[in-house]
Design an enzyme around this catalytic site. Structure first.
Site, short mmCIF file in Angstrom:
data_model
loop_
_atom_site.label_atom_id
_atom_site.label_comp_id
_atom_site.label_asym_id
_atom_site.label_seq_id
_atom_site.Cartn_x
_atom_site.Cartn_y
_atom_site.Cartn_z
CB CYS A 179 -0.94 0.02 1.21
SG CYS A 179 -0.10 0.40 2.77
CB CYS A 181 3.99 -0.27 2.46
SG CYS A 181 2.71 -1.40 3.01
CG ASP A 205 16.10 25.75 -33.21
OD1 ASP A 205 16.50 26.91 -33.27
OD2 ASP A 205 16.68 24.78 -33.74
CG ASP A 213 17.95 19.98 -34.11
OD1 ASP A 213 18.00 21.22 -34.01
OD2 ASP A 213 18.49 19.35 -35.04
CG ASP A 268 18.01 24.30 -30.08
OD1 ASP A 268 17.96 25.53 -30.25
OD2 ASP A 268 17.96 23.48 -31.02
#
Length: 733
Positions: free
Chosen positions: A15, A18, A424, A621, A625
């Site tokens: 649970c 726990c 970009d 990419d 960036d």
């Protein structure tokens, strides 16, 4: 300080209480910087100072609390442990059922059996002390730390019913009221344990299905590879493959590991990695990814990545990382779960006292015990603990199958709430490399391309590469240029097939006293479109021109339209001049852009937009960036980009396909919606269940909730949350 991290699988958690108990206990030890337990995958993640606390110390804390730490190195080992737990639950359930059924039949239907209570006592012993012993052991260990968890609720609830029954069996005078012998509740204790074991077995089976996407990913990679070694073909384990090995792949076989084709062509099904349904055509020089399926041709390739560096292993790692993190909404549920069990214990005791004080004398003890046990059993926060992590697991798995790699759960929750997307230009909206877009000539096209590409064959300039690449798929055999000369940034000149060929910009051609008047109008039009124009002359006479540009990706316009339909503000960033930016943005339908921006200033633009109160997604990419991706609320990297951009992002889109961004947003919305549904059901269940179990309906309708029905309801609530999460797999992105 020597800061380290480690993760470990924990057996025996059942649970959110726990998980919260383990987190709290470990976090309070000196040297532990952060402790995070993911209840759904039963793993603990710890950041600690090894000078102050060791891994062995942390394992001992887990053991002392009644749980078993297990080190695992492969995802498949988690699957094995889950299967082991399922079988143990199954065995205990069989034992419990075999003895509980006769207890239930005797209790309900055989009223005057001689030595009835004694028979019920002996039949209950295997249920309490074998099938259910785990609850009592863990509850006792939790008590040593003055903490409580689900096992505490079950142990106290069933233990109370059992002890009350034992005393009533062997010393009935203790609970006699007005000469009436007390009732026994062996069937309550036995049925509760049986139903909880049944519910946990269902939950374990359902939860294992949330690992489905991970299992598929793991199963993609073949176990062996066929290689050429010393001129001999032989089969070896992929674990023995090395970079630069030559691998042979035949039609219908899976590609063992990442590499570059050195001989042959083929169509390859990359759908499990990229989410793209159409096969990819591969030829010499193209990369292939381990785990993808070779459909048609036979080919040989050179291994370029092995072990954890392969694309498949990186995907598996990213999916794991996402499943290991917590979404902001989960922290709220964890906070409640941490105090929930203690609150329930208090409510249960108050319930017992109220019934003892106010119930009629002849029923007060029986009703007090029944309602006390019902409150303890129905209030378990199991569903609350499973609500978020199971949805995250299914959502990230579905994303991986569709080429959307989610690195952390917080990004998945934030994504659909964002209102601004910054894109970009180069490599995100455009392909990121020059490509021939237009050709004009007054001679035969193939002949014109033959002279142009033969001239550029020796040039290292990206524009020259674009011109040569443009003829690769055409039936044109190029010649080797003689007397080749390169004029940096202006053009090239050489002899091709005994003709002097010159190519370059307008200034370079005019310097060589060659008139471009014939193509001046077309050139101006191409200049207006922000394209680079290469003039080609043969034997000092202009013969045509070739336009080159960083071409827009085929899906970019569609993606921008989809994002606008989702009511996002879109901004394009580029280091190019305003004219180029205007041209690209107008082609794809973006009205707002920032041109002439330096790489280091991209993050400043993101921050400036955030300062207006916007939630920003940044997609890019390149290395330049990376700061902007980190600054954004959600950073998204194109899978075709650099490693540093991918590492700096929260989400990676395989193949750099921008339309996957809209799919990621839909996935974010669906996953968050499922989490909210799960939490709603879990909260409503406990909010309504506890008062009913406490007996609030009794004064009005004469209804009391049987502890057996409380156990069944508690078990089914957890299963329903997991099942609701599994519905995510049917979402169409």
């Amino acid at each position: 300080m020597d800061i380290k991290t480690f993760e470990i699988y924990i057996e025996g958690m059942h649970c959110a209480g726990c998980a919260a108990g383990i987190e709290t206990e470990i976090a309070k030890h000196k040297g532990v910087q952060q402790a995070n337990v993911n209840f759904a995958i039963k793993k603990l993640f710890v950041t600690y100072d090894s000078n102050l606390i060791s891994q062995e110390n942390i394992k001992k804390i887990i053991l002392d609390k009644g749980y078993t730490p297990k080190e695992i190195t492969e995802v498949s080992e988690t699957k094995d442990l889950e299967e082991k737990e399922f079988k143990e639950l199954q065995f205990n359930l069989i034992i419990s059922t075999v003895f509980t059924v006769p207890v239930l039949i005797i209790s309900m239907f055989i009223m005057h059996l001689p030595y009835k209570n004694l028979i019920l006592f002996f039949l209950s012993l295997p249920v309490i002390f074998w099938a259910g012993k785990q609850f009592y052991i863990r509850a006792f260990k939790a008590l040593k730390y003055f903490s409580a968890n689900m096992d505490t609720l079950i142990a106290v609830g069933t233990g109370s019913a059992f002890i009350f029954s034992v005393v009533s069996t062997f010393m009935p005078h203790v609970f006699e009221i007005s000469g009436q012998k007390p009732h026994v509740y062996y069937e309550v204790a036995d049925v509760i344990i049986t139903l909880i074991l049944f519910g946990r077995m269902l939950e374990a089976g359902a939860r294992s299905r949330t690992f489905l996407a991970m299992k598929k990913l793991i199963g993609l990679q073949p176990k062996t590879a066929r290689i050429i070694q010393d001129g001999i073909e032989k089969e070896i384990s992929i674990d023995d493959l090395k970079v630069e090995d030559t691998v042979i792949v035949r039609p219908g076989e899976k590609i063992p590991i990442d590499g570059v084709i050195i001989e042959g062509t083929s169509s390859i099904d990359e759908s499990m990695i990229t989410g793209e349904s159409m096969p990819a055509t591969k030829k010499t020089g193209d990369e292939v990814v381990g785990g993808t399926l070779n459909l048609s041709g036979s080919f040989r390739y050179r291994v370029i990545r092995v072990g954890s560096n392969t694309v498949l292993q990186q995907i598996i790692r990213m999916v794991q990382e996402a499943q290991n993190t917590k979404a902001p909404i989960q922290r709220f549920a964890d906070l409640i779960s941490g105090y929930f069990v203690t609150a329930v214990m208090i409510i249960a005791v108050l319930t017992f006292l109220v019934w003892i004080i106010f119930a009629p004398a002849e029923t007060r003890l029986s009703y007090a015990v029944i309602n006390f046990v019902s409150v303890l059993i129905i209030a378990c926060p199991c569903a609350l603990g499973l609500a978020t992590p199971t949805a995250i697991m299914v959502g990230t798995g579905l994303g991986a199958e569709n080429g959307i790699l989610i690195k952390n759960a917080a990004a998945l929750e934030i994504l659909y709430k964002a209102d601004t997307i910054i894109l970009d230009k180069t490599g995100t909206i455009t392909k990121g490399k020059p490509e021939v877009t237009d050709i004009f000539t007054d001679m035969d096209l193939n002949e014109f391309l033959y002279y142009s590409a033969s001239l550029e064959k020796l040039s290292e300039h990206p524009i020259a590469h674009a011109i040569v690449e443009n003829v690769n798929d055409k039936d044109i055999i190029l010649s080797y240029p003689q007397d080749f000369q390169s004029f940096s940034g202006r053009g090239t000149k050489a002899v091709v097939n005994e003709k002097t060929v010159l190519a370059g910009n307008k200034e370079f051609v005019e310097e060589n006293k060659i008139s471009i008047e014939k193509y001046a109008e077309k050139a101006e039009k191409l200049f207006d479109e922000a394209k680079t124009v290469v003039f080609v002359a043969i034997n000092n006479e202009i013969k045509g021109l070739i336009a080159v540009a960083d071409a827009i990706k085929p899906d970019s316009k569609k993606a921008v339209k989809e994002l606008e339909d989702l009511n996002f503000d879109i901004i394009m960033l580029t280091g190019d001049n305003r004219k180029t930016a205007q041209n690209i943005s107008s082609q794809v339908g973006i009205t707002s852009f920032v041109a002439n921006i330096m790489p280091q200033d991209k993050a400043k633009v993101v921050k400036k937009v955030q300062n207006t109160g916007k939630t920003v997604i940044m997609a890019g990419d390149g290395i330049n960036d990376a700061p902007a991706l980190v600054q954004a609320d959600v950073g998204i990297a194109m899978g075709t980009g650099t490693d540093i951009a991918i590492e700096s992002s929260d989400i990676t889109l395989m193949q750099g396909n921008l339309t996957k961004l809209t799919k990621a947003i839909k996935l974010s919305k669906a996953t968050t919606s499922t989490i909210k549904q799960n939490l709603f059901f879990a909260f409503i269940y406990n909010t309504l269940g506890i008062p009913i179990a406490a007996g609030v309906l009794y004064p009005f309708f004469g209804i009391l909730l049987s502890p057996m029905f409380a156990a069944l309801a508690m078990s089914l609530s957890s299963v329903s949350v997991v099942t609701n999460s599994l519905r995510l797999r049917r979402v169409k992105l």
